[in-house]
Design a protein around this motif. Sequence first.
Motif, mmCIF file in Angstrom:
data_model
loop_
_atom_site.group_PDB
_atom_site.id
_atom_site.type_symbol
_atom_site.label_atom_id
_atom_site.label_comp_id
_atom_site.label_asym_id
_atom_site.label_seq_id
_atom_site.Cartn_x
_atom_site.Cartn_y
_atom_site.Cartn_z
ATOM 1 N N SER A 111 5.828 -28.723 11.799
ATOM 2 C CA SER A 111 6.406 -29.407 12.955
ATOM 3 C C SER A 111 6.319 -28.516 14.190
ATOM 4 O O SER A 111 6.298 -27.290 14.086
ATOM 5 C CB SER A 111 7.869 -29.749 12.672
ATOM 6 O OG SER A 111 7.993 -30.584 11.539
ATOM 7 N N ILE A 113 5.340 -28.424 18.828
ATOM 8 C CA ILE A 113 4.653 -28.968 19.989
ATOM 9 C C ILE A 113 3.174 -28.605 19.895
ATOM 10 O O ILE A 113 2.829 -27.436 19.714
ATOM 11 C CB ILE A 113 5.237 -28.420 21.298
ATOM 12 C CG1 ILE A 113 6.759 -28.660 21.350
ATOM 13 C CG2 ILE A 113 4.545 -29.057 22.497
ATOM 14 C CD1 ILE A 113 7.151 -30.118 21.344
ATOM 15 N N LYS A 163 5.083 -33.772 20.565
ATOM 16 C CA LYS A 163 5.892 -33.177 19.492
ATOM 17 C C LYS A 163 5.561 -33.849 18.160
ATOM 18 O O LYS A 163 5.633 -35.071 18.036
ATOM 19 C CB LYS A 163 7.383 -33.325 19.796
ATOM 20 C CG LYS A 163 8.278 -32.604 18.797
ATOM 21 C CD LYS A 163 9.751 -32.686 19.210
ATOM 22 C CE LYS A 163 10.628 -31.918 18.244
ATOM 23 N NZ LYS A 163 12.072 -31.971 18.653
#
Length: 197
Positions: A111, A113, A163
């Motif tokens: 996970s 950006i 994201k």
Amino acid sequence: MKKFSIMLFCILLFLGNRTQSGFASSDDLEKAKTETRAALLLTSLIGRTTAATTSTATATTTTDYVRVRSSVVQTIVSNTETALNFEIEDSDESNLHSTTSETSRLTLASSGIYEFCGHGYLVLNSNFRSFSIYVNGSTRIASDGAVGNNSTDLLHSVCTIYKITAGDYVELKALSSGTTRNTVITADMPSFSAAKL
């Protein structure tokens, strides 16, 4: 640091002997002890800073990054957004792409950006065409579209920051409105890339 500590201990021992022999005063010995403690503290701080710097440098070498290309002409059916397949990997540091199955996908392992960029041409025509980036097949997060002309192939470049949740995949899709067209192969396009920021 161990060698340095031993050397300072020897100096203290020497000064102590000199005090007993009358060559050095107790004030001299206390001054030497204070300077020794300061030197040991400075050496300890330098060692900790060096270790922290090394740890940080190691951590920054694990960034997820992938860049893929295609050298095969692909047909974009009229009015149908089509995910482009990529069989060449310029870089795939974290195994985010497969050249044997679901080759249109960049599957993100962690996970965070990410920055995504896609580039490519469609064969010249006067209709609308576009390149778009999708997450998990259905969520469009960026697009570059324009009406073409009959004199030149039209380049599409689309980039965005988004994201991502671990396990999500992204694809680069092409659209040709009104007429079926093929992709155009160049030295480095079509291409698609992802980099964790």
